[in-house]
Design a protein around this motif. Structure first.
Motif, PDB file in Angstrom:
ATOM      1  N   VAL A  58      10.144  18.520  17.998  1.00  0.00           N
ATOM      2  CA  VAL A  58       9.004  19.096  17.269  1.00  0.00           C
ATOM      3  C   VAL A  58       8.026  17.926  17.152  1.00  0.00           C
ATOM      4  N   LEU A  59       6.999  18.283  17.639  1.00  0.00           N
ATOM      5  CA  LEU A  59       5.628  17.393  17.607  1.00  0.00           C
ATOM      6  C   LEU A  59       4.530  17.796  16.824  1.00  0.00           C
ATOM      7  N   THR A  60       3.898  16.914  16.317  1.00  0.00           N
ATOM      8  CA  THR A  60       2.622  17.322  15.501  1.00  0.00           C
ATOM      9  C   THR A  60       1.634  16.425  16.075  1.00  0.00           C
ATOM     10  N   PRO A  61       0.600  17.071  16.911  1.00  0.00           N
ATOM     11  CA  PRO A  61      -0.470  16.293  17.527  1.00  0.00           C
ATOM     12  C   PRO A  61      -1.450  15.800  16.479  1.00  0.00           C
ATOM     13  N   THR A  62      -1.871  14.565  17.023  1.00  0.00           N
ATOM     14  CA  THR A  62      -2.808  14.050  15.857  1.00  0.00           C
ATOM     15  C   THR A  62      -3.896  14.759  15.401  1.00  0.00           C
ATOM     16  N   TYR A  63      -4.430  15.794  16.289  1.00  0.00           N
ATOM     17  CA  TYR A  63      -5.477  16.737  15.698  1.00  0.00           C
ATOM     18  C   TYR A  63      -5.032  18.093  16.618  1.00  0.00           C
ATOM     19  N   SER A  64      -5.725  19.238  15.911  1.00  0.00           N
ATOM     20  CA  SER A  64      -5.037  20.491  16.444  1.00  0.00           C
ATOM     21  C   SER A  64      -5.771  20.760  17.801  1.00  0.00           C
ATOM     22  N   GLY A  65      -6.979  19.944  18.160  1.00  0.00           N
ATOM     23  CA  GLY A  65      -7.648  20.102  19.526  1.00  0.00           C
ATOM     24  C   GLY A  65      -7.326  18.948  20.339  1.00  0.00           C
ATOM     25  N   CYS A  66      -6.422  17.896  20.055  1.00  0.00           N
ATOM     26  CA  CYS A  66      -6.169  17.032  20.636  1.00  0.00           C
ATOM     27  C   CYS A  66      -5.819  17.153  22.346  1.00  0.00           C
ATOM     28  N   VAL A  90       9.739  21.955  23.596  1.00  0.00           N
ATOM     29  CA  VAL A  90       8.727  21.356  22.639  1.00  0.00           C
ATOM     30  C   VAL A  90       8.505  22.520  21.588  1.00  0.00           C
ATOM     31  N   THR A  91       8.540  22.197  20.209  1.00  0.00           N
ATOM     32  CA  THR A  91       7.627  23.089  19.227  1.00  0.00           C
ATOM     33  C   THR A  91       6.634  22.191  18.673  1.00  0.00           C
ATOM     34  N   LEU A  92       5.435  22.742  18.462  1.00  0.00           N
ATOM     35  CA  LEU A  92       4.310  22.095  17.853  1.00  0.00           C
ATOM     36  C   LEU A  92       4.359  22.467  16.346  1.00  0.00           C
ATOM     37  N   ARG A  93       4.243  21.511  15.706  1.00  0.00           N
ATOM     38  CA  ARG A  93       4.217  21.728  14.087  1.00  0.00           C
ATOM     39  C   ARG A  93       3.085  21.213  13.557  1.00  0.00           C
ATOM     40  N   ARG A  94       1.853  22.027  13.314  1.00  0.00           N
ATOM     41  CA  ARG A  94       0.597  21.461  13.036  1.00  0.00           C
ATOM     42  C   ARG A  94       0.477  21.327  11.439  1.00  0.00           C
ATOM     43  N   THR A  99      -1.082  12.364   9.964  1.00  0.00           N
ATOM     44  CA  THR A  99      -1.761  11.550   9.280  1.00  0.00           C
ATOM     45  C   THR A  99      -1.614  10.030  10.012  1.00  0.00           C
ATOM     46  N   THR A 100      -2.567   9.269   9.887  1.00  0.00           N
ATOM     47  CA  THR A 100      -2.233   7.709  10.371  1.00  0.00           C
ATOM     48  C   THR A 100      -1.232   6.996   9.423  1.00  0.00           C
ATOM     49  N   ASP A 101      -0.878   7.772   8.474  1.00  0.00           N
ATOM     50  CA  ASP A 101       0.123   6.931   7.600  1.00  0.00           C
ATOM     51  C   ASP A 101       1.482   7.175   8.371  1.00  0.00           C
ATOM     52  N   TRP A 102       1.637   8.111   9.473  1.00  0.00           N
ATOM     53  CA  TRP A 102       2.857   8.342  10.251  1.00  0.00           C
ATOM     54  C   TRP A 102       2.851   7.159  11.190  1.00  0.00           C
ATOM     55  N   ILE A 103       1.936   6.388  11.554  1.00  0.00           N
ATOM     56  CA  ILE A 103       2.092   5.215  12.388  1.00  0.00           C
ATOM     57  C   ILE A 103       2.891   4.405  11.918  1.00  0.00           C
ATOM     58  N   SER A 104       3.893   4.062  12.678  1.00  0.00           N
ATOM     59  CA  SER A 104       5.009   2.846  12.089  1.00  0.00           C
ATOM     60  C   SER A 104       4.459   1.494  12.166  1.00  0.00           C
ATOM     61  N   ALA A 105       5.000   0.605  11.502  1.00  0.00           N
ATOM     62  CA  ALA A 105       4.623  -0.752  11.311  1.00  0.00           C
ATOM     63  C   ALA A 105       4.188  -1.464  12.801  1.00  0.00           C
ATOM     64  N   GLU A 106       5.384  -1.042  13.505  1.00  0.00           N
ATOM     65  CA  GLU A 106       5.484  -1.386  15.033  1.00  0.00           C
ATOM     66  C   GLU A 106       4.284  -1.065  15.709  1.00  0.00           C
ATOM     67  N   GLY A 107       3.969   0.387  15.543  1.00  0.00           N
ATOM     68  CA  GLY A 107       2.809   0.965  16.038  1.00  0.00           C
ATOM     69  C   GLY A 107       1.640   0.291  15.746  1.00  0.00           C
ATOM     70  N   ARG A 108       1.502  -0.057  14.389  1.00  0.00           N
ATOM     71  CA  ARG A 108       0.220  -0.648  13.946  1.00  0.00           C
ATOM     72  C   ARG A 108       0.082  -2.433  14.606  1.00  0.00           C
ATOM     73  N   ARG A 109       1.132  -2.762  14.875  1.00  0.00           N
ATOM     74  CA  ARG A 109       1.147  -4.367  15.392  1.00  0.00           C
ATOM     75  C   ARG A 109       0.695  -3.856  16.930  1.00  0.00           C
ATOM     76  N   ALA A 162     -11.877  11.188  19.933  1.00  0.00           N
ATOM     77  CA  ALA A 162     -12.323  11.571  18.534  1.00  0.00           C
ATOM     78  C   ALA A 162     -11.797  10.816  17.150  1.00  0.00           C
ATOM     79  N   CYS A 163     -10.497  10.211  17.495  1.00  0.00           N
ATOM     80  CA  CYS A 163      -9.736   9.729  16.469  1.00  0.00           C
ATOM     81  C   CYS A 163     -10.123   8.266  16.234  1.00  0.00           C
ATOM     82  N   LYS A 164     -10.802   7.680  17.011  1.00  0.00           N
ATOM     83  CA  LYS A 164     -11.252   6.222  17.061  1.00  0.00           C
ATOM     84  C   LYS A 164     -12.852   6.237  16.627  1.00  0.00           C
ATOM     85  N   ALA A 165     -13.414   4.913  16.220  1.00  0.00           N
ATOM     86  CA  ALA A 165     -14.739   4.703  16.128  1.00  0.00           C
ATOM     87  C   ALA A 165     -14.971   3.314  16.855  1.00  0.00           C
TER      88      ALA A 165
END
Length: 182
Positions: A58-66, A90-94, A99-109, A162-165
């Motif tokens: 089960v995958l959740t894309p970072t945004y629906s049009g990714c 694969v099943t997409l669950r939108r 949310t960026t809160d799903w990024i792990s601490a290791e991912g942030r590092r 689109a998810c970055k500035a």
């Protein structure tokens, strides 16, 4: 551990599911190849449907049009097949939305080490308006992922995706991207 990290922590049921999580932790995001799809919290669940029925990822894309969604699906299935864990689908669950809160601490590092300022954690229910004009008046300054300076400025509300500035550090003069909190 934040509540969001606890939500995204996988629940494992059996050695095949654990093996799948281990393999998925090596599948890199095609747009940010410094982090895995697990680091980003895109992989939400691995379900073993039983003998012969295969695995459901089960995958959740970072945004629906990714635009990377299809590449991620193909990479996930190829990695599982190469590890002998197929068949899989694969099943997409939108919903709920990623949310960026799903990024792990290791991912942030890993994002910071790659030169991308990781997003701040959001408080539950907090709204973060995306501003296209003007600065971050009254907002906390972003630390440069290269030198740590808080003397930074936003150059563009949009980066390579689109998810970055796009930002620039005034101290080391280096540009960097910031993963927008959503």
């Amino acid at each position: 551990m934040s509540a969001a990290e606890a939500v995204s922590k996988p629940t494992v049921h059996g050695p095949r599911v654990q093996a799948a999580w281990d393999v998925l932790a090596t599948v890199l995001d095609p747009e940010v190849p410094a982090v895995s799809v697990c680091d980003l919290g895109i992989v939400r669940e691995v379900v073993d449907a039983g003998e012969g029925a295969g695995l459901e990822i089960v995958l959740t894309p970072t945004y629906s049009g990714c635009p990377a969604t299809e590449a991620i699906e193909a990479d996930v299935l190829a990695a599982l097949a190469a590890a002998g864990l197929g068949p899989a689908r694969v099943t997409l669950r939108r919903a709920p939305a990623w949310t960026t809160d799903w990024i792990s601490a290791e991912g942030r590092r890993k994002l910071a080490a790659y030169g991308i300022a990781p997003p701040a954690h959001l408080e539950p229910g907090a709204a973060v308006p995306i501003r296209f004009f003007g600065g971050r008046s009254g907002a906390e300054r972003l630390a440069c992922p290269r030198c740590g300076s808080l003397q930074t400025e936003r150059l563009s509300a949009f980066g390579s995706t689109a998810c970055k500035a796009l930002y620039r550090c005034m101290a080391c003069r280096e540009p960097f991207e910031h993963f927008k909190p959503i």
